[in-house]
Structure formats: C-alpha cells, structure tokens
Design a protein around this motif. Structure first.
Motif, PDB file in Angstrom:
ATOM      1  N   LEU A 253       0.826  -1.203   0.000  1.00  0.00           N
ATOM      2  CA  LEU A 253       0.000   0.000   0.000  1.00  0.00           C
ATOM      3  C   LEU A 253       0.863   1.257   0.000  1.00  0.00           C
ATOM      4  CD1 LEU A 253      -2.796   1.223   0.062  1.00  0.00           C
ATOM      5  CD2 LEU A 253      -2.834   0.929   2.542  1.00  0.00           C
ATOM      6  N   LEU A 254       1.935   1.250   0.777  1.00  0.00           N
ATOM      7  CA  LEU A 254       2.842   2.396   0.806  1.00  0.00           C
ATOM      8  C   LEU A 254       3.523   2.602  -0.552  1.00  0.00           C
ATOM      9  CD1 LEU A 254       4.467   1.985   4.336  1.00  0.00           C
ATOM     10  CD2 LEU A 254       2.932   3.810   3.596  1.00  0.00           C
ATOM     11  N   LYS A 255       3.898   1.507  -1.204  1.00  0.00           N
ATOM     12  CA  LYS A 255       4.494   1.611  -2.539  1.00  0.00           C
ATOM     13  C   LYS A 255       3.507   2.236  -3.517  1.00  0.00           C
ATOM     14  CE  LYS A 255       7.610  -2.379  -2.245  1.00  0.00           C
ATOM     15  NZ  LYS A 255       7.874  -3.735  -2.780  1.00  0.00           N
ATOM     16  N   GLU A 256       2.259   1.816  -3.419  1.00  0.00           N
ATOM     17  CA  GLU A 256       1.221   2.362  -4.311  1.00  0.00           C
ATOM     18  C   GLU A 256       1.036   3.861  -4.077  1.00  0.00           C
ATOM     19  OE1 GLU A 256      -3.507   1.618  -5.294  1.00  0.00           O
ATOM     20  OE2 GLU A 256      -2.340   0.051  -4.309  1.00  0.00           O
ATOM     21  N   ILE A 257       1.071   4.278  -2.821  1.00  0.00           N
ATOM     22  CA  ILE A 257       0.919   5.704  -2.492  1.00  0.00           C
ATOM     23  C   ILE A 257       2.113   6.504  -3.028  1.00  0.00           C
ATOM     24  CG2 ILE A 257       0.914   7.355  -0.567  1.00  0.00           C
ATOM     25  CD1 ILE A 257      -0.772   5.290   0.999  1.00  0.00           C
ATOM     26  N   VAL A 258       3.317   5.908  -2.935  1.00  0.00           N
ATOM     27  CA  VAL A 258       4.516   6.586  -3.438  1.00  0.00           C
ATOM     28  C   VAL A 258       4.465   6.724  -4.959  1.00  0.00           C
ATOM     29  CG1 VAL A 258       7.005   6.312  -3.783  1.00  0.00           C
ATOM     30  CG2 VAL A 258       6.017   5.962  -1.517  1.00  0.00           C
ATOM     31  N   GLU A 259       4.028   5.650  -5.639  1.00  0.00           N
ATOM     32  CA  GLU A 259       4.025   5.655  -7.102  1.00  0.00           C
ATOM     33  C   GLU A 259       2.866   6.455  -7.680  1.00  0.00           C
ATOM     34  OE1 GLU A 259       4.002   1.466  -7.745  1.00  0.00           O
ATOM     35  OE2 GLU A 259       6.181   1.277  -7.612  1.00  0.00           O
ATOM     36  N   LYS A 260       1.762   6.547  -6.933  1.00  0.00           N
ATOM     37  CA  LYS A 260       0.604   7.320  -7.384  1.00  0.00           C
ATOM     38  C   LYS A 260       0.172   8.263  -6.260  1.00  0.00           C
ATOM     39  CE  LYS A 260      -0.968   3.436 -10.199  1.00  0.00           C
ATOM     40  NZ  LYS A 260      -2.067   2.440 -10.422  1.00  0.00           N
TER      41      LYS A 260
END
Length: 300
Positions: A253-260
């Motif tokens: 989820l954190l990766k998704e927030i960083v990428e988008k």
C-alpha cells in the motif's frame, strides 16, 4: 494485431514447429494457409522478418502472463512467485508449437535481428527471476541472486523439456510449489556455505536496457521501502503468517501511495508505518523517520 497477419503467424509457427525454420519454405507456409504466395509479402518482408514477428508476438504474450495481475500486489512474495509460475506453465502448455520452434532454432547461427529478439527475451526472464528472488529471500541472498537465477532457470528448463519431448504433463500448482521448495534448499544451502558466488552480480540497468525496457526511476522512498521489505522477508520466521501478510500488505500500500501520490493519505501512511515499525528491528529507526518525513508529510 490484424486477423490476416495473426493467421499467417500461426500457420508459420505450425510449419516451423514441424520442420524447423531453415527447412521451411515460404511456399509451405502459404500452402498451409491456402493463400497466394505474393499475399504474405504484404505483411512480412522475408522469412526472417516473419520469424522475428513470431518470437516478438508470442514472447510478449508470455511475459504478459508473467506480469503482476490485478489483485496480486498484496500477495506475499512466495505466493506471487507461485501464481506467476503457474501462468507461465499454462502458457507453455497452450503454445507448445512456439516452444518447440524455439528449441529447434537456438540463437546461434540466426540473423542479427533474431538473435537480438532472443537476447531481449532472455534479459526479461532474468529480470523476472531476480525480482522474485530478491523479494522472497531479502538482503542476505543479494550476493547469490545471479547464481540462484541460473539454478532456478536450469530446474525449470528440465521440467519444460520433459513436457516438450517426453509429453509429461504436471499439475501446475504442485510443480510450482515443488520448484519453490527446491529453490529454498538451494538458496539456504548457499547462505549456509558462505561460498564465493560463481557468477558476478547482475547489472540490472544493463539487463533492463537489453530487455528494451525504459529506465526505472527509483526514488529514495522506494529504496527505503525495498530495504524494509528485505528485512521483513528475512525475519519472517520470527512472526506468525497472518502478521507477515499484514506487513507485506502495508508495504504494498505504501508503494502504491509513493508511485501514485494523492492528498489525504497522511493518516493512512502514519498507520502503515506504525504497524511496520512495531514488528521491525530497532536498527531501522532512522529509516522510519525518513519515510515519515518523505511520505507522511507529502500526503497531508
């Protein structure tokens, strides 16, 4: 792809699988199709061009099957490896003619465009191996990633050849899990041995270039999250399966927030970081503080 072009590729594939590329003539391909010989040159300049298009078309289909699918982001690394390996096996089973053709036509001796295509597919395969190995075994296995990639490719190729030449059909789930367990044996054995790796570290930037992929932008946030993921995977035995899954979900989820990036995620980021920090090693305090400043503050 145009229907006529796809029909030509499929007919050529059947002919190449039966006789091999060099032994097959354009006339045999058009006879397979039942069309005029001149028609094929409207779509392909030569037999070599036809083979390049074949490898590109079916190679891309294969790697589409191996890519992460919707809903797989939150899977633990081991389960993600298994489901993608299963899809790879199903593709091989469905497209045996293509695989037979590749076996009959090794890259040596072929024209440069065909060699380049095969090199590109090999680089993509190596990147796929290394990304999964790094996610499953974490930082301790980093020195052995090139060796482990070679070993797992060797294992997989033997079952692949048993399917092609001996017509042995395997249960995809059972085979994928079996290969992963043998990979565990190999990697754990390498880690226990402390031996010097046989292969040098892979140059991922060079591999991505060989694979024809655009350069991946790795931000500081993603580097820090990758470091956390490596630690969490490496210490999985210290916690229960449910907790491990929650931690990997939080990382995804954190990766998704960083990428988008989007506004309004500050509390969510704080919660995910708090969960990860609760189960992480004490020496990661600085990593969490930096992530809190980079992600938490940016998503206020």
């Amino acid at each position: 792809m145009q229907d006529k072009k796809k029909l030509i590729l499929e007919a050529a594939l059947r002919c190449f699988a039966r006789k091999g590329f060099n032994a097959t003539s354009i006339q045999e391909i058009v006879d397979e199709l039942g069309m005029a010989k001149g028609s094929i040159y409207f779509y392909f300049k030569s037999k070599d061009d036809l083979l390049v298009s074949l490898i590109e078309y079916y190679g891309e289909l294969l790697f589409m099957e191996m890519r992460e699918q919707p809903g797989e982001t939150i899977l633990p690394p081991r389960e993600k490896f298994i489901v993608q390996l299963e899809r790879q096996y199903r593709f091989i089973l469905k497209h045996l003619d293509f695989m037979k053709m590749l076996i009959k036509e090794p890259s040596t001796g072929l024209h440069p465009p065909i060699q380049e295509m095969i090199v590109r597919l090999r680089a993509k395969s190596q990147l796929w191996n290394v990304s999964h190995l790094a996610a499953i075994y974490g930082e301790p296995a980093a020195p052995y990633l090139a060796d482990a990639s070679a070993l797992v490719s060797g294992m997989w190729s033997q079952y692949f050849e048993a399917l092609l030449f001996e017509e042995q059909v395997f249960d995809e789930r059972q085979l994928s899990r079996y290969i992963l367990r043998r990979l565990d044996d190999l990697v754990n054995g390498l880690l226990r041995s402390g031996e010097t790796p046989m292969l040098p570290p892979m140059d991922l930037a060079k591999l991505r270039n060989m694979a024809g992929l655009t350069e991946e932008i790795v931000t500081e946030e993603l580097q820090l999250l990758a470091k956390l993921e490596g630690k969490i995977v490496a210490t999985a035995s210290e916690r229960g399966e449910d907790v491990q899954r929650d931690l990997l979900d939080a990382l995804a989820l954190l990766k998704e927030i960083v990428e988008k990036p989007a506004t309004g995620h500050r509390l969510l980021v704080k919660g995910m970081l708090a969960l990860l920090k609760e189960h992480a090693a004490d020496d990661l305090e600085e990593t969490f503080n930096r992530l809190d400043g980079l992600i938490g503050g940016a998503n206020a």
